[in-house]
Design an enzyme around this catalytic site. Sequence first.
Site, PDB file in Angstrom:
ATOM      1  CG  ASP A  20       4.225  -4.159  10.933  1.00 48.48           C
ATOM      2  OD1 ASP A  20       4.972  -4.616  10.050  1.00 48.48           O
ATOM      3  OD2 ASP A  20       3.952  -2.953  11.057  1.00 48.48           O
ATOM      4  CB  THR A  71      -2.255   7.161  -3.093  1.00 49.78           C
ATOM      5  OG1 THR A  71      -1.648   5.869  -3.284  1.00 49.78           O
ATOM      6  CG2 THR A  71      -1.378   8.221  -3.749  1.00 49.78           C
ATOM      7  NE  ARG A  99      -2.575   1.114   3.572  1.00 52.27           N
ATOM      8  CZ  ARG A  99      -3.391   1.218   4.627  1.00 52.27           C
ATOM      9  NH1 ARG A  99      -4.697   1.123   4.446  1.00 52.27           N
ATOM     10  NH2 ARG A  99      -2.912   1.378   5.833  1.00 52.27           N
TER      11      ARG A  99
END
Length: 259
Positions: A253, A158, A154
């Site tokens: 994560d 944006t 990602r």
Amino acid sequence: MREYRGQPALCAGVQGRQRTAGVKGQRPLGGYRAAAPVRSVEAASLYSGVQRWKTSAQGKLITHKINYVRQENVGTKEFREVIGEIAQLMCYEATRDLKMSDVQIKTPLMEMTGKMLSGKKLAIVPILRAGIGMVDGMLSLIPAAKVGHIGLYRDPETYEPVEYYCKLPDPIEQRLIVLTDPMLATGGSAVDAVRMIKQHGGKNIKFMSIIAAPEGVERLAKAHPDVQIYCGNIDRQLNEDAYICPGLGDAGDRIFGTK
């Protein structure tokens, strides 16, 4: 076996969620109760195609485990294990319509006719990197499944997906494809991943996520109405940084122990 204690878990639904109190000194089951309806009639109609779990034992386990890993004090090892367990439970429903055929079987006692899976094996396609955390749980049920990979990240400015890798089993057009990503947030990655699979000839596609935002479900359902969507839970909304709320943090994560 991991033991969970606490109050009964409430089942997943399609409405907004509000946290309920846990039991002091115990691992809470968590639980979210319906707080507000979906935001529009148009959005509500899109949810009719979303597969979710209600009162089955399977559904209660999924809800319980999702709310357990939401807790910020759950470590990497345990988070990774429970995400795999959730994916395994969800896999039962996602593969409910696999085709079967009659086969002749010789048991130690006699011959019989039984049913076994037919056709090309299932293809599991995780969206890198967080989707990998769901693969082992599914392979524990279907060890002969083929595994592909789609690489998307990602853009931090944006929030739109950027493609960098695609490797799919061949022939992909003859397989049921289960696309996995623990988080369906804006829906951009899911929409692009489905498009990439279709460009390679894939036709029978299902999307499976642990949690989702209404915005992501709506976007994916509009872009690819032929794709069945399986969500463990649909959370309240996205925040200003396009994270699912209340969510469970960054799944990638937390699975891989990075920041």
